[in-house]
Design a protein around this motif. Structure first.
Motif, PDB file in Angstrom:
ATOM      1  N   ALA A   5       3.027 -29.242   6.309  1.00 32.26           N
ATOM      2  CA  ALA A   5       2.216 -28.028   6.386  1.00 32.26           C
ATOM      3  C   ALA A   5       2.765 -27.077   7.440  1.00 32.26           C
ATOM      4  N   ILE A   6       3.206 -27.623   8.569  1.00 31.01           N
ATOM      5  CA  ILE A   6       3.837 -26.785   9.598  1.00 31.01           C
ATOM      6  C   ILE A   6       5.034 -26.062   9.020  1.00 31.01           C
ATOM      7  N   ARG A   7       5.838 -26.795   8.264  1.00 30.90           N
ATOM      8  CA  ARG A   7       7.047 -26.190   7.674  1.00 30.90           C
ATOM      9  C   ARG A   7       6.691 -25.065   6.709  1.00 30.90           C
ATOM     10  N   GLN A   8       5.707 -25.287   5.848  1.00 30.16           N
ATOM     11  CA  GLN A   8       5.341 -24.273   4.873  1.00 30.16           C
ATOM     12  C   GLN A   8       4.734 -23.038   5.542  1.00 30.16           C
ATOM     13  N   LEU A   9       3.910 -23.244   6.544  1.00 31.85           N
ATOM     14  CA  LEU A   9       3.324 -22.117   7.258  1.00 31.85           C
ATOM     15  C   LEU A   9       4.398 -21.311   7.978  1.00 31.85           C
ATOM     16  N   ALA A  10       5.289 -22.020   8.670  1.00 31.84           N
ATOM     17  CA  ALA A  10       6.356 -21.340   9.410  1.00 31.84           C
ATOM     18  C   ALA A  10       7.278 -20.579   8.462  1.00 31.84           C
ATOM     19  N   ASP A  11       7.604 -21.192   7.329  1.00 33.68           N
ATOM     20  CA  ASP A  11       8.473 -20.528   6.352  1.00 33.68           C
ATOM     21  C   ASP A  11       7.821 -19.261   5.796  1.00 33.68           C
ATOM     22  N   ALA A  12       6.488 -19.235   5.795  1.00 34.81           N
ATOM     23  CA  ALA A  12       5.767 -18.063   5.295  1.00 34.81           C
ATOM     24  C   ALA A  12       5.571 -17.002   6.374  1.00 34.81           C
ATOM     25  N   GLY A  13       6.111 -17.253   7.568  1.00 32.34           N
ATOM     26  CA  GLY A  13       5.998 -16.276   8.647  1.00 32.34           C
ATOM     27  C   GLY A  13       4.681 -16.329   9.389  1.00 32.34           C
ATOM     28  N   ILE A  14       3.951 -17.428   9.261  1.00 31.92           N
ATOM     29  CA  ILE A  14       2.658 -17.583   9.948  1.00 31.92           C
ATOM     30  C   ILE A  14       2.902 -18.336  11.253  1.00 31.92           C
ATOM     31  N   PRO A  15       2.619 -17.741  12.408  1.00 31.88           N
ATOM     32  CA  PRO A  15       2.838 -18.421  13.692  1.00 31.88           C
ATOM     33  C   PRO A  15       2.126 -19.767  13.726  1.00 31.88           C
TER      34      PRO A  15
END
Length: 383
Positions: free
Chosen positions: A234-244
């Motif tokens: 989930a961290i990876r997907q959020l970060a890849d989407a530009g979400i801090p």
């Protein structure tokens, strides 16, 4: 006893071992008495030898939901060691069942036990978004980041159907109000559409709590939370989407999971986490009893050692509630943990490189026209 005298079992009943009420799939193994009540109930064998049979093969405890009739959505605090002054919690109690959860004692305010009740008897706020909107519309309201899920997880399993957290996020997005989220659930990915839009305006920060990388330990310590791998994904997907996105290695439990601190930070940094934090295990009120019972059931061979290490970080006690100390502890063991975290965070570039909560943009906050007035405002704009 109602008169305040110590609770004592009937003479002779101490000879019978109290069977455990622990249930499969639940974190707590007890339902401690409510500390505000003057009486308590004890199960004891009256000589017929039926107590053990009564507790054998207990059925799974279902989760029950009760509407919460709260009159407000915002909870305010002035604690000097907490980085926010307001929070929204759509739920009271948490089905994740983390045995160490510092929020468990709050269930006693509802007349429920911080033990099994906390993870099976939940309250939900059906009008949480409407209540919050009223508060945001109050004259003189000044925007500061709202902490979503500061007491219980906003993405616990019941959120899949009730969608109260999503309703709150939709409101905050419309008001352009900054928000921070802390969760142990990969369910946060469901709301990436809203979070992504808010991230582009610097209005959101998501923190995933990762306690261990060992799925077997996670299963007994936090039985209904997402697996460690799903949280890292989930961290990876959020970060890849530009979400801090940040990682919270919490709680660190001496002799249980503290050896994993660096490994947790390394895995989450590689997944895209931009900052990190940690918290030492906290055992206020009933959590002491719940945690000691959990150790005895799951780690009897090292229970004494773990409790000894905890006392070394709390001045000889199992907990020290003083501000500035309760989160990190004191003593050589706590100091070493702090040094290890600082070194690892610096090495991995997790020292608030994402800007942290303070970097969220509070200046964008605006109160949009209320429903019913929006159409009227649009019509007037034609003239």
């Amino acid at each position: 006893m109602p008169d305040g005298t110590p609770h004592r079992l009937p003479p002779g009943s101490e000879a019978f071992a109290m069977p455990s009420p622990a249930r499969k799939g639940r974190g707590a193994g007890l339902n401690p008495p409510i500390r505000f009540e003057s009486s308590a109930r004890h199960a004891f064998d009256d000589g017929w030898g039926t107590l053990e049979a009564a507790f054998a093969d207990l059925p799974p405890l279902p989760t029950t939901l009760t509407p919460d009739k709260s009159k407000s959505a915002l909870a305010w605090n002035d604690s000097p060691d907490i980085g926010f002054d307001r929070a929204v919690n759509p739920y009271r109690g948490c089905e994740h069942g983390c045995v160490y959860c510092y929020a468990r004692p709050s269930h006693a305010y509802l007349g429920l036990s911080p033990g099994l009740d906390f993870e099976t008897r939940l309250l939900f706020k059906p009008d949480v978004a409407a209540l919050l909107e009223k508060e945001l519309r109050k004259p003189g309201y000044v925007a500061r980041p709202i902490a979503l899920g500061s007491n219980t997880d906003p993405y616990q399993p019941v959120e899949r159907t009730l969608k109260l957290t999503r309703a709150v996020l939709e409101l905050l997005d419309r008001f352009e109000h900054p928000v921070t989220i802390v969760t142990k659930s990969a369910g946060v990915l469901r709301d990436m559409d809203i979070l992504g839009a808010m991230a582009k305006r610097n209005l959101v920060r998501v923190c995933l709590s990762v306690t261990t990388l060992d799925p077997r330990l996670a299963r007994i310590m936090e039985p209904r939370a997402a697996t460690p791998e799903r949280r890292i994904a989930a961290i990876r997907q959020l970060a890849d989407a530009g979400i801090p996105t940040a990682v919270l290695a919490a709680p660190m439990i001496p002799g249980v999971n503290d050896a994993e601190l660096e490994s947790i930070l390394e895995r989450c940094a590689a997944a895209g986490a931009g900052s990190a934090g940690y918290v030492l295990l906290r055992l206020p009120h009933e959590i002491k009893q719940l945690f000691e019972d959990w150790l005895a059931r799951h780690m009897p061979e090292r229970a004494a050692r773990v409790l000894s290490l905890i006392r070394q970080t709390r001045g000889g006690a199992l907990y020290d509630s003083r501000f500035g100390i309760r989160q990190k502890g004191t003593g050589a063991y706590a100091d070493l943990l702090a040094q290890r975290f600082a070194i690892a965070a610096r090495r991995l570039g997790l020292e608030r490189r994402g800007g942290g909560v303070a970097a969220l943009d509070c200046s964008r906050f605006r109160v949009p026209p209320a429903e019913g007035r929006a159409a009227q405002t649009a019509q007037l704009a034609l003239f």
